[in-house]
Design a protein around this motif. Structure first.
Motif, short mmCIF file in Angstrom:
data_model
loop_
_atom_site.label_atom_id
_atom_site.label_comp_id
_atom_site.label_asym_id
_atom_site.label_seq_id
_atom_site.Cartn_x
_atom_site.Cartn_y
_atom_site.Cartn_z
N PRO A 1 25.53 64.76 -26.00
CA PRO A 1 24.88 66.02 -25.62
C PRO A 1 23.67 65.84 -24.70
N GLU A 2 22.98 64.71 -24.79
CA GLU A 2 21.80 64.49 -23.97
C GLU A 2 22.12 64.46 -22.47
N VAL A 3 23.34 64.10 -22.14
CA VAL A 3 23.72 64.03 -20.73
C VAL A 3 23.66 65.41 -20.07
N LEU A 4 23.78 66.47 -20.86
CA LEU A 4 23.75 67.83 -20.33
C LEU A 4 22.33 68.28 -19.97
N ASP A 5 21.33 67.48 -20.30
CA ASP A 5 19.94 67.79 -19.95
C ASP A 5 19.55 67.19 -18.60
N ALA B 1 19.36 68.33 -15.69
CA ALA B 1 18.56 69.18 -14.79
C ALA B 1 17.08 68.85 -14.91
N GLN B 2 16.63 68.38 -16.06
CA GLN B 2 15.23 67.99 -16.24
C GLN B 2 14.88 66.78 -15.40
N ASP B 3 15.89 65.95 -15.09
CA ASP B 3 15.67 64.75 -14.29
C ASP B 3 15.70 65.02 -12.80
N VAL B 4 16.15 66.22 -12.42
CA VAL B 4 16.26 66.60 -11.01
C VAL B 4 15.47 67.89 -10.81
N PRO B 5 14.18 67.77 -10.48
CA PRO B 5 13.32 68.96 -10.39
C PRO B 5 13.82 70.04 -9.42
N SER B 6 14.52 69.67 -8.37
CA SER B 6 14.97 70.66 -7.41
C SER B 6 16.06 71.57 -7.97
N LEU B 7 16.64 71.24 -9.12
CA LEU B 7 17.66 72.07 -9.75
C LEU B 7 17.07 73.15 -10.64
N GLU B 8 15.80 73.02 -10.96
CA GLU B 8 15.18 73.99 -11.88
C GLU B 8 14.84 75.28 -11.18
#
Length: 75
Positions: A62-66, A68-75
């Motif tokens: 499940p952690e792999v679905l997070d 977006a937190q590692d890619v700020p431009s996706l937020e």
């Protein structure tokens, strides 16, 4: 992306090209939502490869679905 790569290797395992594959084109990611299963899902609509991939991630990692937190431009 590693999970998508592995999925592609499994789906194309009998292909000679898959045995030589070193990666995939970014445009191939669009096909995840376009590729539909033959079996209908519970909601009576075709399950896409993207849906399947997300379901597998939810149950196995499940952690792999997070991501977006590692890619700020996706937020």
């Amino acid at each position: 992306l590693k999970i998508v790569y592995k999925l592609g290797r499994v789906l194309n395992r009998d292909s000679a090209a898959a045995k030589r594959a070193q990666g995939f084109g970014i445009s191939s990611l669009l096909k995840l939502s376009e590729t539909k299963a033959n079996k209908k899902s519970d909601k009576n609509s075709s399950l896409s490869l993207l849906h399947f991939l997300v379901q597998q991630c939810k149950t196995q990692d499940p952690e792999v679905l997070d991501f977006a937190q590692d890619v700020p431009s996706l937020e």
